[in-house]
Design a protein around this motif. Structure first.
Motif, PDB file in Angstrom:
ATOM      1  N   GLN A  83      49.615   9.333  40.787  1.00  0.00           N
ATOM      2  CA  GLN A  83      49.186  10.592  40.163  1.00  0.00           C
ATOM      3  C   GLN A  83      49.279  11.652  41.256  1.00  0.00           C
ATOM      4  O   GLN A  83      48.488  11.670  42.201  1.00  0.00           O
ATOM      5  CB  GLN A  83      47.768  10.456  39.624  1.00  0.00           C
ATOM      6  CG  GLN A  83      47.315  11.633  38.802  1.00  0.00           C
ATOM      7  CD  GLN A  83      45.931  11.411  38.195  1.00  0.00           C
ATOM      8  OE1 GLN A  83      45.219  10.487  38.586  1.00  0.00           O
ATOM      9  NE2 GLN A  83      45.559  12.243  37.239  1.00  0.00           N
ATOM     10  N   THR A  84      50.283  12.524  41.164  1.00  0.00           N
ATOM     11  CA  THR A  84      50.647  13.375  42.298  1.00  0.00           C
ATOM     12  C   THR A  84      49.549  14.347  42.703  1.00  0.00           C
ATOM     13  O   THR A  84      49.328  14.581  43.891  1.00  0.00           O
ATOM     14  CB  THR A  84      51.938  14.160  41.971  1.00  0.00           C
ATOM     15  OG1 THR A  84      51.783  14.819  40.705  1.00  0.00           O
ATOM     16  CG2 THR A  84      53.126  13.220  41.896  1.00  0.00           C
ATOM     17  N   LYS A  85      48.856  14.941  41.743  1.00  0.00           N
ATOM     18  CA  LYS A  85      47.841  15.945  42.075  1.00  0.00           C
ATOM     19  C   LYS A  85      46.727  15.357  42.922  1.00  0.00           C
ATOM     20  O   LYS A  85      46.196  16.009  43.828  1.00  0.00           O
ATOM     21  CB  LYS A  85      47.266  16.545  40.795  1.00  0.00           C
ATOM     22  CG  LYS A  85      46.313  17.709  41.037  1.00  0.00           C
ATOM     23  CD  LYS A  85      45.880  18.342  39.726  1.00  0.00           C
ATOM     24  CE  LYS A  85      44.970  19.530  39.956  1.00  0.00           C
ATOM     25  NZ  LYS A  85      44.554  20.169  38.679  1.00  0.00           N
ATOM     26  N   LEU A  86      46.357  14.100  42.654  1.00  0.00           N
ATOM     27  CA  LEU A  86      45.267  13.455  43.382  1.00  0.00           C
ATOM     28  C   LEU A  86      45.758  12.468  44.430  1.00  0.00           C
ATOM     29  O   LEU A  86      44.949  11.869  45.131  1.00  0.00           O
ATOM     30  CB  LEU A  86      44.342  12.724  42.392  1.00  0.00           C
ATOM     31  CG  LEU A  86      43.690  13.588  41.306  1.00  0.00           C
ATOM     32  CD1 LEU A  86      42.859  12.709  40.377  1.00  0.00           C
ATOM     33  CD2 LEU A  86      42.814  14.662  41.932  1.00  0.00           C
ATOM     34  N   ALA A  87      47.089  12.313  44.526  1.00  0.00           N
ATOM     35  CA  ALA A  87      47.677  11.321  45.433  1.00  0.00           C
ATOM     36  C   ALA A  87      47.028   9.951  45.225  1.00  0.00           C
ATOM     37  O   ALA A  87      46.698   9.245  46.176  1.00  0.00           O
ATOM     38  CB  ALA A  87      47.526  11.776  46.888  1.00  0.00           C
ATOM     39  N   ARG A  88      46.834   9.592  43.947  1.00  0.00           N
ATOM     40  CA  ARG A  88      46.128   8.368  43.584  1.00  0.00           C
ATOM     41  C   ARG A  88      47.101   7.340  43.014  1.00  0.00           C
ATOM     42  O   ARG A  88      47.906   7.648  42.138  1.00  0.00           O
ATOM     43  CB  ARG A  88      45.038   8.673  42.557  1.00  0.00           C
ATOM     44  CG  ARG A  88      44.340   7.443  42.018  1.00  0.00           C
ATOM     45  CD  ARG A  88      43.110   7.768  41.196  1.00  0.00           C
ATOM     46  NE  ARG A  88      43.384   8.543  40.003  1.00  0.00           N
ATOM     47  CZ  ARG A  88      42.495   8.718  39.021  1.00  0.00           C
ATOM     48  NH1 ARG A  88      41.286   8.175  39.109  1.00  0.00           N
ATOM     49  NH2 ARG A  88      42.799   9.440  37.962  1.00  0.00           N
ATOM     50  N   ALA A  89      47.016   6.116  43.514  1.00  0.00           N
ATOM     51  CA  ALA A  89      47.826   5.033  42.974  1.00  0.00           C
ATOM     52  C   ALA A  89      47.316   4.644  41.594  1.00  0.00           C
ATOM     53  O   ALA A  89      46.106   4.521  41.383  1.00  0.00           O
ATOM     54  CB  ALA A  89      47.785   3.831  43.907  1.00  0.00           C
ATOM     55  N   VAL A  90      48.233   4.464  40.645  1.00  0.00           N
ATOM     56  CA  VAL A  90      47.886   4.083  39.276  1.00  0.00           C
ATOM     57  C   VAL A  90      48.904   3.066  38.787  1.00  0.00           C
ATOM     58  O   VAL A  90      49.893   2.769  39.462  1.00  0.00           O
ATOM     59  CB  VAL A  90      47.870   5.308  38.328  1.00  0.00           C
ATOM     60  CG1 VAL A  90      46.773   6.285  38.727  1.00  0.00           C
ATOM     61  CG2 VAL A  90      49.238   6.003  38.300  1.00  0.00           C
TER      62      VAL A  90
ATOM     63  N   VAL B  45      59.433   7.050  24.227  1.00  0.00           N
ATOM     64  CA  VAL B  45      58.864   5.789  24.726  1.00  0.00           C
ATOM     65  C   VAL B  45      57.363   5.979  24.957  1.00  0.00           C
ATOM     66  O   VAL B  45      56.961   6.761  25.831  1.00  0.00           O
ATOM     67  CB  VAL B  45      59.533   5.349  26.045  1.00  0.00           C
ATOM     68  CG1 VAL B  45      58.898   4.066  26.570  1.00  0.00           C
ATOM     69  CG2 VAL B  45      61.030   5.162  25.840  1.00  0.00           C
ATOM     70  N   PRO B  46      56.515   5.287  24.205  1.00  0.00           N
ATOM     71  CA  PRO B  46      55.066   5.415  24.415  1.00  0.00           C
ATOM     72  C   PRO B  46      54.636   4.707  25.701  1.00  0.00           C
ATOM     73  O   PRO B  46      55.238   3.721  26.118  1.00  0.00           O
ATOM     74  CB  PRO B  46      54.464   4.743  23.180  1.00  0.00           C
ATOM     75  CG  PRO B  46      55.500   3.782  22.724  1.00  0.00           C
ATOM     76  CD  PRO B  46      56.826   4.387  23.074  1.00  0.00           C
ATOM     77  N   TYR B  47      53.565   5.219  26.306  1.00  0.00           N
ATOM     78  CA  TYR B  47      53.047   4.631  27.544  1.00  0.00           C
ATOM     79  C   TYR B  47      51.550   4.861  27.617  1.00  0.00           C
ATOM     80  O   TYR B  47      50.978   5.648  26.876  1.00  0.00           O
ATOM     81  CB  TYR B  47      53.726   5.245  28.765  1.00  0.00           C
ATOM     82  CG  TYR B  47      53.362   6.701  28.996  1.00  0.00           C
ATOM     83  CD1 TYR B  47      52.204   7.056  29.706  1.00  0.00           C
ATOM     84  CD2 TYR B  47      54.136   7.729  28.471  1.00  0.00           C
ATOM     85  CE1 TYR B  47      51.842   8.379  29.890  1.00  0.00           C
ATOM     86  CE2 TYR B  47      53.782   9.060  28.641  1.00  0.00           C
ATOM     87  CZ  TYR B  47      52.640   9.377  29.353  1.00  0.00           C
ATOM     88  OH  TYR B  47      52.268  10.697  29.525  1.00  0.00           O
ATOM     89  N   PHE B  48      50.906   4.151  28.539  1.00  0.00           N
ATOM     90  CA  PHE B  48      49.550   4.506  28.943  1.00  0.00           C
ATOM     91  C   PHE B  48      49.394   4.198  30.418  1.00  0.00           C
ATOM     92  O   PHE B  48      50.118   3.368  30.982  1.00  0.00           O
ATOM     93  CB  PHE B  48      48.476   3.817  28.092  1.00  0.00           C
ATOM     94  CG  PHE B  48      48.477   2.313  28.106  1.00  0.00           C
ATOM     95  CD1 PHE B  48      47.659   1.596  28.976  1.00  0.00           C
ATOM     96  CD2 PHE B  48      49.274   1.601  27.211  1.00  0.00           C
ATOM     97  CE1 PHE B  48      47.643   0.216  28.955  1.00  0.00           C
ATOM     98  CE2 PHE B  48      49.256   0.222  27.187  1.00  0.00           C
ATOM     99  CZ  PHE B  48      48.441  -0.486  28.063  1.00  0.00           C
ATOM    100  N   ILE B  49      48.481   4.921  31.048  1.00  0.00           N
ATOM    101  CA  ILE B  49      48.299   4.831  32.500  1.00  0.00           C
ATOM    102  C   ILE B  49      46.861   4.438  32.788  1.00  0.00           C
ATOM    103  O   ILE B  49      45.921   4.985  32.219  1.00  0.00           O
ATOM    104  CB  ILE B  49      48.635   6.174  33.180  1.00  0.00           C
ATOM    105  CG1 ILE B  49      50.112   6.526  32.941  1.00  0.00           C
ATOM    106  CG2 ILE B  49      48.323   6.132  34.672  1.00  0.00           C
ATOM    107  CD1 ILE B  49      50.492   7.924  33.378  1.00  0.00           C
ATOM    108  N   THR B  50      46.697   3.461  33.679  1.00  0.00           N
ATOM    109  CA  THR B  50      45.369   2.978  34.056  1.00  0.00           C
ATOM    110  C   THR B  50      45.152   3.112  35.562  1.00  0.00           C
ATOM    111  O   THR B  50      46.075   3.459  36.309  1.00  0.00           O
ATOM    112  CB  THR B  50      45.200   1.489  33.694  1.00  0.00           C
ATOM    113  OG1 THR B  50      46.033   0.697  34.569  1.00  0.00           O
ATOM    114  CG2 THR B  50      45.574   1.212  32.250  1.00  0.00           C
ATOM    115  N   GLU B  51      43.949   2.823  35.970  1.00  0.00           N
ATOM    116  CA  GLU B  51      43.690   2.664  37.394  1.00  0.00           C
ATOM    117  C   GLU B  51      44.669   1.638  37.963  1.00  0.00           C
ATOM    118  O   GLU B  51      45.202   0.795  37.234  1.00  0.00           O
ATOM    119  CB  GLU B  51      42.260   2.174  37.615  1.00  0.00           C
ATOM    120  CG  GLU B  51      41.191   3.147  37.185  1.00  0.00           C
ATOM    121  CD  GLU B  51      39.801   2.530  37.265  1.00  0.00           C
ATOM    122  OE1 GLU B  51      38.993   3.012  38.079  1.00  0.00           O
ATOM    123  OE2 GLU B  51      39.533   1.574  36.511  1.00  0.00           O
TER     124      GLU B  51
END
Length: 285
Positions: A26-33, A79-85
């Motif tokens: 997640q680029t804004k938070l530099a968080r791995a997902v 293409v549907p998707y979802f993003i998690t921790e």
């Protein structure tokens, strides 16, 4: 697959029957997902697409500290998707492989986190399809977080678990094997929780051997008691495991009772002490 806005994909790392898993940031938070998208080529297959969308709807509705959190959902180029921790965390399976047995407080704390997740699922009429050490993330040494994805199902789907033998035999509730023990409910998850706690405390599962042989042993009640596997543990440990792993579902704790049992266990001051320091005080004559 093209990355959704605000995210960067680092590449696919796994697949299941409906989806492909990607490591992402997640680029804004530099968080791995972690991103799961409908597998390439399956968008035109209605049944598969519907199964993916149903899975996405279930996991996106979950919000609990001991369950993997869904961050975003959407569709890119159809293409549907979802993003998690991120799922790039140590697992209970790795911890069990590394240690013969865990410190008692750590084992009980992990079990308590799982029990709290199961209690939350029960209140939402959901059940966990296969409670396995690989599906328990340990973001901190004594903190547990269950993977969601395809593992969380409606309780109405539970009868199908028996026929498919989805539960690994090493932690399999007896009623998943024998229909005469009653319907499959969330208490099957509680039995698996007890078996995982047993494994953490003893350094080995309650029954060993092939998955098929282990399932039959659980169904027959041929489980090596924790008291025999680890006789030096205090009576509370044997009592809690016995209640969680009662062969008859009606004698077994439900998730709420399991949470209460494990909270009392975790708050016992003696649990934090190494076993070798627990010596009985001599009475003065």
């Amino acid at each position: 697959m093209r990355a959704p806005d605000g995210f960067e994909l680092a590449g696919a790392y796994a697949k299941d029957t409906t989806g492909t898993y990607y490591r992402a940031t997640q680029t804004k938070l530099a968080r791995a997902v972690t991103l799961k998208a409908l597998r390439e080529g399956l968008s035109t297959k209605p049944r598969t697409r519907d199964a993916f969308l149903k899975e996405r709807a279930v996991v996106a509705s979950l919000e609990h500290p001991n369950l993997l959190l869904t961050i975003d959902t959407g569709e890119v180029d159809g293409v549907p998707y979802f993003i998690t921790e991120s799922t790039d965390e140590p697992t209970l399976a790795q911890a069990l492989k590394a240690d013969d047995s865990m410190p008692e407080l750590r084992a009980v704390s992990i079990a308590l986190g799982i029990a709290r997740a199961l209690h939350y699922l029960e209140k939402r009429r959901l059940i966990y399809k296969n409670l396995h050490p690989r599906h328990v993330l340990l973001p901190r040494p004594a903190a547990a977080k269950l993977l969601t994805f395809r593992h969380v199902r409606a309780i109405s789907e539970a009868p199908a678990f028996r026929a498919s033998n989805v539960q690994s035999g090493l932690w399999c509730a007896p009623e998943l094997v024998r229909g005469d023990l009653g319907p499959v409910t969330i208490k099957a998850n509680v039995y698996a929780l007890g078996a995982l706690l047993y494994h953490m405390l003893a350094g080995a599962p309650p029954v060993e051997g092939t998955s098929a042989a282990a399932r039959e042993a659980h169904a027959a009640g041929s489980v090596n008691p924790l008291k025999e596997a680890r006789p030096y543990l205090r009576d509370r440990a044997h009592h809690v495991v016995a209640l969680l792993m009662a062969r008859e579902p009606f004698e077994r704790s439900d998730p709420a009772a399991a949470v209460a049992l494990l909270e009392a266990y975790a708050n016992d001051p003696l649990v934090a002490q190494p076993l070798r320091t627990r010596k009985k005080k001599r009475r003065r004559r």
